[in-house]
Design a protein around this motif. Structure first.
Motif, PDB file in Angstrom:
ATOM      1  N   ALA A  84      91.808  24.733 -48.745  1.00 28.81           N
ATOM      2  CA  ALA A  84      91.298  24.074 -48.486  1.00 28.81           C
ATOM      3  C   ALA A  84      89.772  23.481 -47.805  1.00 28.81           C
ATOM      4  O   ALA A  84      89.154  23.025 -47.957  1.00 28.81           O
ATOM      5  N   PRO A  85      90.666  24.022 -46.400  1.00 31.60           N
ATOM      6  CA  PRO A  85      89.056  23.428 -45.906  1.00 31.60           C
ATOM      7  C   PRO A  85      88.053  24.542 -45.905  1.00 31.60           C
ATOM      8  O   PRO A  85      86.594  23.649 -45.926  1.00 31.60           O
ATOM      9  N   ALA A  86      88.233  25.573 -45.939  1.00 33.74           N
ATOM     10  CA  ALA A  86      87.325  26.966 -46.377  1.00 33.74           C
ATOM     11  C   ALA A  86      86.784  26.238 -48.271  1.00 33.74           C
ATOM     12  O   ALA A  86      85.473  26.196 -47.932  1.00 33.74           O
ATOM     13  N   ALA A  87      87.686  25.617 -48.874  1.00 34.15           N
ATOM     14  CA  ALA A  87      86.756  25.236 -49.833  1.00 34.15           C
ATOM     15  C   ALA A  87      86.178  24.466 -50.166  1.00 34.15           C
ATOM     16  O   ALA A  87      84.798  24.072 -50.875  1.00 34.15           O
ATOM     17  N   LEU A  88      86.613  23.194 -49.065  1.00 35.60           N
ATOM     18  CA  LEU A  88      85.661  21.985 -48.480  1.00 35.60           C
ATOM     19  C   LEU A  88      84.216  22.712 -48.172  1.00 35.60           C
ATOM     20  O   LEU A  88      82.854  22.021 -48.488  1.00 35.60           O
ATOM     21  N   GLU A  89      84.158  23.654 -48.110  1.00 35.62           N
ATOM     22  CA  GLU A  89      83.322  24.101 -46.952  1.00 35.62           C
ATOM     23  C   GLU A  89      82.261  24.555 -48.363  1.00 35.62           C
ATOM     24  O   GLU A  89      80.760  24.936 -47.370  1.00 35.62           O
ATOM     25  N   VAL A  90      82.778  25.585 -48.453  1.00 36.35           N
ATOM     26  CA  VAL A  90      82.161  26.204 -50.337  1.00 36.35           C
ATOM     27  C   VAL A  90      81.577  24.660 -50.728  1.00 36.35           C
ATOM     28  O   VAL A  90      79.890  25.445 -51.220  1.00 36.35           O
ATOM     29  N   PHE A  91      81.594  23.972 -51.677  1.00 36.38           N
ATOM     30  CA  PHE A  91      81.374  22.692 -51.748  1.00 36.38           C
ATOM     31  C   PHE A  91      80.567  22.121 -51.278  1.00 36.38           C
ATOM     32  O   PHE A  91      79.492  21.947 -51.527  1.00 36.38           O
ATOM     33  N   ALA A  92      80.329  22.125 -50.132  1.00 35.40           N
ATOM     34  CA  ALA A  92      79.307  21.424 -49.199  1.00 35.40           C
ATOM     35  C   ALA A  92      77.938  22.327 -49.164  1.00 35.40           C
ATOM     36  O   ALA A  92      77.606  21.670 -49.317  1.00 35.40           O
ATOM     37  N   ALA A  93      78.702  23.726 -49.102  1.00 34.91           N
ATOM     38  CA  ALA A  93      77.297  24.928 -48.540  1.00 34.91           C
ATOM     39  C   ALA A  93      76.180  24.493 -50.330  1.00 34.91           C
ATOM     40  O   ALA A  93      74.964  24.908 -50.256  1.00 34.91           O
ATOM     41  N   ALA A  94      77.272  25.036 -50.978  1.00 33.14           N
ATOM     42  CA  ALA A  94      76.870  23.948 -52.429  1.00 33.14           C
ATOM     43  C   ALA A  94      75.532  22.976 -53.250  1.00 33.14           C
ATOM     44  O   ALA A  94      75.022  22.735 -54.077  1.00 33.14           O
ATOM     45  N   GLY A  95      75.089  21.560 -52.017  1.00 37.62           N
ATOM     46  CA  GLY A  95      75.197  21.038 -52.573  1.00 37.62           C
ATOM     47  C   GLY A  95      76.361  19.944 -52.646  1.00 37.62           C
ATOM     48  O   GLY A  95      75.535  18.765 -52.838  1.00 37.62           O
ATOM     49  N   LEU A  96      77.230  19.933 -52.569  1.00 33.38           N
ATOM     50  CA  LEU A  96      78.489  19.101 -53.627  1.00 33.38           C
ATOM     51  C   LEU A  96      78.555  17.569 -51.927  1.00 33.38           C
ATOM     52  O   LEU A  96      78.666  18.068 -50.851  1.00 33.38           O
ATOM     53  N   ALA A  97      78.467  16.797 -52.590  1.00 37.36           N
ATOM     54  CA  ALA A  97      79.182  15.677 -52.318  1.00 37.36           C
ATOM     55  C   ALA A  97      81.182  15.818 -52.151  1.00 37.36           C
ATOM     56  O   ALA A  97      81.355  15.652 -53.068  1.00 37.36           O
ATOM     57  N   ALA A  98      81.892  16.711 -51.421  1.00 36.50           N
ATOM     58  CA  ALA A  98      83.357  16.973 -51.185  1.00 36.50           C
ATOM     59  C   ALA A  98      84.249  16.568 -50.007  1.00 36.50           C
ATOM     60  O   ALA A  98      84.112  15.860 -49.559  1.00 36.50           O
TER      61      ALA A  98
END
Length: 273
Positions: free
Chosen positions: A241-255
């Motif tokens: 989950a922590p890495a997945a949240l970082e991926v979403f944020a890097a894509a420009g999504l509010a995660a």
């Protein structure tokens, strides 16, 4: 094939005697089924004749997932068709549906990516009411199965690799993008229960070296397909989950992360800014 006593003379062909029920439970226990009694009741209800019952029990005893034996799975209050060789929807994935409905209760365009049986799309359509529903999967067997589940709801099912499968007219219009991506690390696929490892498509399980390969691809392209305020929802593990949240944020999504201890489920929710 197990020997199943015939139905009671005073019963219909679908009503089996206590001896039949006991024989089914014994056969399932011997095969290692933990919930043999519960599974026996479902199999007995599905069988119409002793021969059919014996065949169903034999298929389950050889390791075929119960849902593929029965031909259906219960998911978010629905009975979803599950065909052989298709990923079986898990109860934990109901959290993804619940979070999508809470995040976008007025959604009008819904996409079920990596749809498998189409269970998530069907559940979202049932919960949200009339929506424009699309589902997609790279596996032709999953696409055939999904059509049986989302077709009656007016949904369309497409074959292809992630977003390549979707009609271009959906770009920038999707309110809910649900993607139950594979997230088992490659080295851990062999550790899965035989029901999954041997009877579900590898592409529905294997998420690459760290389990996040497909999640990264989906998150990277999702903003181009989401409507303003639209959301992407992806199931993952607690560890990832922590890495997945970082991926979403890097894509420009509010995660954010949604967690259910009861379902042992983790869902990353990303909203287009």
């Amino acid at each position: 094939m197990p020997q199943i006593p015939p139905p009671s003379p005073s019963s219909s062909a679908a009503s089996f005697s206590p001896a039949s029920r006991a024989a089914v439970v014994t056969a399932l226990r011997a095969a290692g089924c933990v919930f043999a009694e519960d599974e026996a009741e479902l199999i007995l209800a599905a069988a119409r004749t002793p021969r059919e019952l014996a065949a169903l029990v034999d298929r389950r005893a050889t390791g075929l997932p119960l849902e593929q034996v029965l031909g259906w799975a219960e998911f978010h209050g629905l009975r979803v068709v599950v065909e052989p060789g298709v990923f079986v929807p898990r109860r934990r994935t109901e959290l993804l549906v619940e979070e999508a409905v809470a995040q976008a209760p007025e959604a009008s365009v819904v996409v079920d990516l990596c749809c498998g049986s189409g269970a998530v799309g069907a559940a979202l359509a049932a919960a949200l009411g009339p929506v424009e529903l699309h589902a997609a999967d790279i596996d032709p067997a999953a696409v055939r199965c999904a059509r049986r589940n989302v077709g009656p709801l007016g949904g369309q099912v497409h074959t292809g690799d992630l977003f390549e499968a979707l009609p271009a007219r959906l770009r920038g219009r999707v309110d809910v993008l649900a993607a139950n991506v594979p997230y088992v690390p490659t080295d851990e696929v062999a550790l899965l229960p035989p029901e999954a490892r041997d009877h579900e498509p590898p592409a529905a399980l294997d998420g690459g070296a760290d389990g996040l390969d497909v999640l990264r691809r989906v998150a990277a392209e999702a903003p181009d397909w989401l409507a303003s305020g639209g959301c992407l929802l992806v199931e993952t593990s607690e560890r990832q989950a922590p890495a997945a949240l970082e991926v979403f944020a890097a894509a420009g999504l509010a995660a954010r992360l949604a967690v259910s201890a009861e379902l042992y489920a983790n869902v990353v929710v990303g909203t287009r800014r």
